[in-house]
Every structure is written in structure tokens, then in C-alpha cells.
Design a protein around this motif. Structure first.
Motif, PDB file in Angstrom:
ATOM      1  N   LEU A 108       0.771  -6.646   6.414  1.00 48.72           N
ATOM      2  CA  LEU A 108      -0.238  -4.961   7.124  1.00 48.72           C
ATOM      3  C   LEU A 108      -0.564  -4.629   7.696  1.00 48.72           C
ATOM      4  CD1 LEU A 108      -0.050  -4.031   3.044  1.00 48.72           C
ATOM      5  CD2 LEU A 108       1.519  -3.273   4.358  1.00 48.72           C
ATOM      6  N   LEU A 111       2.034  -3.488  10.745  1.00 44.79           N
ATOM      7  CA  LEU A 111       2.709  -2.819  10.463  1.00 44.79           C
ATOM      8  C   LEU A 111       1.262  -1.028  11.202  1.00 44.79           C
ATOM      9  CD1 LEU A 111       3.826  -5.260   8.644  1.00 44.79           C
ATOM     10  CD2 LEU A 111       4.734  -2.444   7.717  1.00 44.79           C
ATOM     11  N   TRP A 112       0.061  -1.320  10.343  1.00 43.50           N
ATOM     12  CA  TRP A 112      -0.445  -0.348  10.476  1.00 43.50           C
ATOM     13  C   TRP A 112      -0.962  -0.232  11.454  1.00 43.50           C
ATOM     14  CZ3 TRP A 112      -4.069  -2.779   5.930  1.00 43.50           C
ATOM     15  CH2 TRP A 112      -3.057  -2.537   4.606  1.00 43.50           C
TER      16      TRP A 112
ATOM     17  N   LYS C 210      -7.364   8.701  -4.091  1.00 43.98           N
ATOM     18  CA  LYS C 210      -6.525   9.222  -2.771  1.00 43.98           C
ATOM     19  C   LYS C 210      -6.953  10.866  -3.256  1.00 43.98           C
ATOM     20  CE  LYS C 210      -5.496   5.948  -0.356  1.00 43.98           C
ATOM     21  NZ  LYS C 210      -6.539   5.391   0.851  1.00 43.98           N
TER      22      LYS C 210
ATOM     23  N   LYS D 204       0.184  -0.976  -1.395  1.00 45.09           N
ATOM     24  CA  LYS D 204      -0.785  -1.025  -0.159  1.00 45.09           C
ATOM     25  C   LYS D 204      -0.184   0.344   1.505  1.00 45.09           C
ATOM     26  CE  LYS D 204      -2.761  -5.017  -1.739  1.00 45.09           C
ATOM     27  NZ  LYS D 204      -2.595  -6.509  -1.661  1.00 45.09           N
ATOM     28  N   TYR D 205       0.874  -0.280   1.786  1.00 43.81           N
ATOM     29  CA  TYR D 205       1.356   0.302   3.124  1.00 43.81           C
ATOM     30  C   TYR D 205       0.862   1.500   3.169  1.00 43.81           C
ATOM     31  CZ  TYR D 205       3.722   2.006   6.865  1.00 43.81           C
ATOM     32  OH  TYR D 205       3.812   2.663   7.823  1.00 43.81           O
ATOM     33  N   LEU D 207      -1.247   3.609   1.096  1.00 35.27           N
ATOM     34  CA  LEU D 207      -1.884   4.121   0.609  1.00 35.27           C
ATOM     35  C   LEU D 207      -3.021   3.774   1.792  1.00 35.27           C
ATOM     36  CD1 LEU D 207      -2.433   2.771  -3.048  1.00 35.27           C
ATOM     37  CD2 LEU D 207      -2.688   4.883  -2.502  1.00 35.27           C
ATOM     38  N   ASN D 208      -2.771   2.824   2.507  1.00 39.04           N
ATOM     39  CA  ASN D 208      -3.832   2.468   3.732  1.00 39.04           C
ATOM     40  C   ASN D 208      -3.575   2.915   5.615  1.00 39.04           C
ATOM     41  OD1 ASN D 208      -6.119   1.956   2.271  1.00 39.04           O
ATOM     42  ND2 ASN D 208      -4.618  -0.013   1.437  1.00 39.04           N
TER      43      ASN D 208
END
Lengths: 211, 211, 211, 211
Positions: A108, A111-112, C210, D204-205, D207-208
Motif C-alpha cells: 500500500l 500506492l499512497w 476518522k 486500508k487504502y 483510510l490512509n
């Protein structure tokens, strides 16, 4: 077509399969994703590419399929089995560089990190000691350019498009794919693993730094 | 030059190598980074320093090289092998303090934490119960000063510059390097490990606290 | 003074020591922190309290010291060994409640969560399905009050001050200590472990939600 | 009532129990939470549902109870043992879909992700390569609708309410429960596991992500 595997090949595939299983425990290849390849030592026109659809927690050296790097031809023995959907990217990297081992991670962080450079063709990293983990880098005081490609299902075209940028920065051993992951390479399994660890560390650093 | 290893040395190196491998699983030494040393029990002028370029997940007691702490002289047996690029910092700490064991971690928390004190020579931590994990600390109600140095590739100079600050705060057993990591020490492997765990915990606390 | 251990005691201490080692892998007791106790089945006036200063990754059933819950008297056999610095809190909980097992964790989530309620005597949690992991809770639609105490080195006084609040909320099995950690209890090792897992989960939920 | 287990059933339950234990190490079923089921191969009117109150780190194939999917009838042999409190949701999914394996996770990511869609009946995910881990999805360029239900203790009613939405999106293999978790299914243990890994990754992707 005949095909032989020598002792080096066996050792490399054993080591790479072990790495694949370990990467599974740390989020690099969930849900059967991720794919891996190693150039043959016995026959440099061939590479072993990971088989499609295998749970990477169960991956073994028997899950590699030998392919001709230029023609994708394989031995009859493998009829009915299918190498990764992303085989063409592996072959493009093996054609355009001198690397012997290619790792594709869906971590991940890739990606971020790519998201931070939306609309750009390159991401940059610099000034961190661990950059010295990249082959040939001897100081933290460098800036490295990582190519970014938009995601696509046209893998053959993606491979062709990647070739011209793979050697632009002599200290860069990876290519980012937006919303998808990263390809990383090295001359050996150990070097490719080391490069992957550097990328993961750098991405985490940038994604979570406070100031 | 002759050099002997006694039973205590063997036990210490075995214990330290085991710690190095365990630290590899939790992000302290990715991509062959991190380096480690232990003073010899048999000969206090010598220390065992970790070898350069080893994957720390594969590190063993055979990956230590004995060096004279003052002259860096080693035994002929080790000709051709190279101790860590950062050997001079280990030797500086072993010269300037009474510590026997030095750990160098690249944990990202050390980088992010040092970033919070950009431009300052010291970081401070205080008021957390786990501070009592530092040798000699008996209450949470203390403030500890951690020296911070800018990163550099001139390791010999870095070692010299560090020496004057290593004993300033009797409760501080570490030095931060910006964009690089942290050096931590203790009288034994167990004490150095304990001190490293305190630093990691404190950094995480400060980096993620909500108010 | 004579002291006997029966089969239940042996099984409980074995199970608790195993839990202590496992909690070490997930951040509950770094740097020799954390302490643990279990009431004796053979003699209800006694409890086994963990020994001071042990690396919790190496903790075993031999690291418990039996103490009289009211007088702290122990058997001559244990002369020279010291139970946890926080023994008085364990004894206070074992005196004031019917719990048989007490766990003290330094997990960072407990510190960050307590920080959210700075200046208050109680923290509240509610509306999450996992609350049903607390003994006697049958719906997510409850609100539970967790007492918070400021940190102190006067452990005897802390234990006395805790006693009046330990039974206020019949569904609360823990007490927070600011900048320090949390005490959690249950009738068995398994129940105390379950309660600790609920607290850890709830704290993470609140700390990272969140919206 | 008579009930037989064939070789496929034994293999499926063994595989599912192993998965349950592994999910315990990564936060999916803390504090005895989480429940699991598999349709019988020998008798399609029956399913094996996990027993209530078991620590999922200790879960084995002996902790499944066979039930008639329509009547909840079980064999006398299981008298006195109780299947999961949420058995009715498992049976609803097994009745309304062709799935053979149902996993219920309490992973915090499912709670935080559902919170992002407060007051809505569906959450959406799109554009990420790993979506191809869902059965039948061949491109990242899709949008998938995940139903969300408010939490409740009326599990029978919840099961009935879920049935109409379970087949709305042919590429969705999960239902979110606010403040509670997610139900995920697949035709085999491996496919349900793959789907769960996709959900965890996507949550997860989102959320972050930084931008």
C-alpha cells in the motif's frame, strides 16, 4: 524446444520462492497478487516467471514457468499452466536492463506514495541514509527519480512504454504504477530484496514524516 | 598481533547476533543497514564490530570482526573482510563511555522524532513511566536530553564530534542522527536492548500522541 | 511460613507465563516493563506476583513469587528475590475484587487514550460490538466507565486510592494510569486476556477513527 | 437425525480452522470474537458453524457444529454446545447465495471504513488494481457497492434483512456492519480468504490515503 535448469537456477528459484512467502507476511502480495521472475543462468534468453493465481503464502519453486524472454515460448511440459498476467512487464525489464531478478509488490505504501505525485511522470526521493542501500549509491546526498505510470490492463503496451525510462537514472531500480504497486529489480534475489526494502522504507518515511 | 576469545565473549556475541536477527523483523535494520559492536571481555582494548553488507536477517556470530579500539588493527585472519562503514562511531562510543555494547538502528521512528527538533542539538523526553527502563532512572518525573547530529559521510569526524556529548546527561544512552537513525548503548547486550526498547517506545509515544 | 502449590496453580502460572511472553511480541511490556499476578488456588490468601526486572520475552513460571495478599510475607525460599515494584497495585485489586488474575500492560494505546481524557477521573467507551467481550455485557448498546489515575511512584498509596473505584462499574475490568499504562483483571488467565484484548481494540478504535 | 462428514468436509474444516487461527494473529477476531462457517459437501442442507466463545488462537476443526441450514436442527451429539450467536447471519448468506464459506471479521478497518459512509446504505470502492482479487473482476476500472447495515442484537432479523441485498452487485462478496465488522464469503475457503484480503487492503487504502 528443450530446456535445462542448472544448480544456480535451482538455488535462485529456491531463494526467490522463500522471499515470496516471506513478503506475503508483510502485505506485499495479498489475495494472490504480486508476481516475480528470475533470468536463467543456464540460458540467458530464458526467464522463470511466477505462475498466475497462486496464494503467495503457499508459493514454491514449482510455481515458476520458464519462458523465452523474446518470444514467450515455453516448453510443452508447461502446457495448460499460465504465467502471471503481468509477464510482459517482467520481460520488458529483463530485456531493457541487466537485472536478473524482478519483484512486483502491491504494498500500500507504493500506492499512497505514487498518489503524492499525481499527474507527474516521476517521483523523487533524497537525503536519507538508507538510499545507500541502492546499488552504487555512496551518500545520502543524492536525489533519485522514480518513474510513475498510470495503471492499465494493456500490459504488453505498458511493458513497451516502460523500456525507455528503465535506465534513465542509474541509481533507480524501480517503477511505480498508480493504484497498483511497484516493480523492483536487482542483479540477484538478495539485491532485488535489498532494493525493495529501501523503497518500502523511503515510502514509509515520506508518508509519515511530521515536518 | 594475537587475539583470543573467551567464553564470555562467545556468549555475548551469540546473544548479540540473535538480537540483530530479531531486530530485523521489526524494521531496525532493513537493506543490510544497522551495525553492532561489543567490547571484548578477554581484552578490553578490543571490540567485535559487525561486518559490512550482511543481510541482518541472516546475521550470525561469525559476522563480527575483532578490532583494536584505539588503532583499528585486526588479526591477519580477517584480512579481506571489512567491518561496518560506521566503525568509527562504535569505537568513539566504546572509547568515551564505559558501555560494552553498542546498537545502531535505522528505525523510522528515530528519523521522524529527530525531525521534530530540526535545527536543535538536543531532543528531550520526559514524564513517561517507561523512562525508568533507562539505567539509574527511578521516576517518570525526569527530563532526558538526547544529542542530535546532522547526517554525514565523514564518519571519523562524526565519531570525534560525538565524544564530548556522550556523558553529558547521565541518564541518556543514545545519540540521534538526522535522516539516518540512532546509536544506543549499554553495559550488556540485555541493557543495550532495554535502552533501545525505551527509545523506540518514547519516540512512538511522542510521534502519535493525540493531545 | 509454609507454602504449597497445587496442580491448578501450576497450570495457571504456566498459562500466564506463556501469555506474558506472547504479549511481549505485541508491545505490551517493552524494556522489562509490565507485571502480572494470579491468586493461589491452594491458598486464597496468597498470590503469585511476577519478579522485578525480567525481560518479558524470557519470562517463565519460575519468575513468580508467592506473597500473602494482606501482609506481603513470602517464603524464606524467595529471600533475595524481589516481586514487581508495583506489587501493591496487584494486591489492592486482588483484595478489592473477586478477580484471580491481574495483567499490567504498558501498551501505548492506553497512554494515548488516557491523554484524550486529561483532567478527568473516568474515560468512557460505548456502542462497539466488541464490548460484549467484557464479562456480563450482552449488547453493544452500553457505556462503560474506566477510572483514570495520574501516574505516581507512591505505589502503596495508589493501591489504596484505587480500591474504592474498582467495583463502581460492574462491566469495567480495568484502570488506566496516565503516561504509564493499564491494569486489567479477570477470573481466569483466559478472561483477563480477553478483557485486555477488548481494551486494546477499543482504544485503537477511538484513537484512529476518522469521523 | 443422522449426519455424515466426508473427506472434502474434513479437508475444508481443517483448512478453515487453520485460517481462523492465522486471522487471530492479525486482529480479525480478538477476545473470542469472529465466527465462521462452511457448507457441507456431503449434505448441502447442512453447514458447519463455529462454536461460541472459543479463543480463536486456539480454534480447531473440532469447534464446528453442523446445523441444518433451514431448520437449525443439529445432531444429538452436539447437545449442550452452542454455535455462534451470529449463526442466523451465516445461514442467511448460505441460503441466499451459492457461497460455501462465510468469514466474519471484527477488523478495525471495517469499522473505520463503514464510519466514512455514516447514514448511507452502501459504501463504494473503485479504481484499485487489487479489486481484481474479487471473483469475476477483470479490471481495476470498476465500482463495487458494499451494503452497510447498522449494528443490532436481533440477529435473526438482521439475517432476513440482509438476504435481498446479497446478490445486488455480482462483484461484491461482503456486507459491512457498523461498529461491528464485516461478513465475507466465497465458494471455497481459499476464495473467501482472498476476498477478505481484498477488503482489508481496500479499506486500508482508503483510510490512509494522503490525497
Amino acid at each position: 524446444m528443450s530446456f535445462k535448469i542448472n544448480d544456480n537456477d535451482q538455488r535462485n528459484l529456491h531463494q526467490l520462492a522463500e522471499l515470496v512467502r516471506r513478503l506475503n507476511q508483510t502485505g506485499h502480495n495479498p489475495a494472490t497478487s504480486g508476481n516475480y521472475s528470475h533470468r536463467s543462468d543456464e540460458n540467458k534468453d530464458f526467464a522463470f516467471v511466477s505462475e498466475s493465481g497462486i496464494d503467495k503464502g503457499l508459493f514454491s519453486e514449482n510455481n515458476f514457468i520458464p519462458l523465452n524472454i523474446h518470444t514467450k515460448e515455453t516448453h510443452d511440459f508447461y502446457t495448460g499452466r499460465k504465467s502471471s498476467d503481468e509477464t510482459d512487464v517482467h520481460l520488458a525489464i529483463l530485456q531493457a536492463t541487466t537485472a536478473n531478478c524482478v519483484l512486483h509488490s502491491h504494498m500500500l505504501e507504493a500506492l499512497w506514495f505514487a498518489d503524492l505525485f499525481k499527474g507527474k511522470s516521476f517521483a523523487t526521493v533524497s537525503s536519507i541514509e538508507l538510499l545507500k542501500g541502492f546499488k552504487g549509491v555512496t551518500t545520502h546526498d543524492v536525489e533519485i527519480q522514480i518513474p510513475i505510470f498510470p495503471n492499465t490492463q494493456d500490459i504488453a503496451l505498458l511493458g513497451e512504454n516502460m523500456k525507455p525510462v528503465l535506465n534513465l537514472d542509474p541509481h533507480c531500480f524501480g517503477v511505480l504504477l498508480s493504484g497498483h504497486g511497484i516493480y523492483v529489480w536487482g542483479n540477484t534475489v538478495a539485491e532485488a530484496k535489498r532494493h525493495l526494502e529501501v523503497f518500502e522504507y523511503l515510502f514509509k518515511y515520506y508518508l509519515n514524516k511530521k515536518v
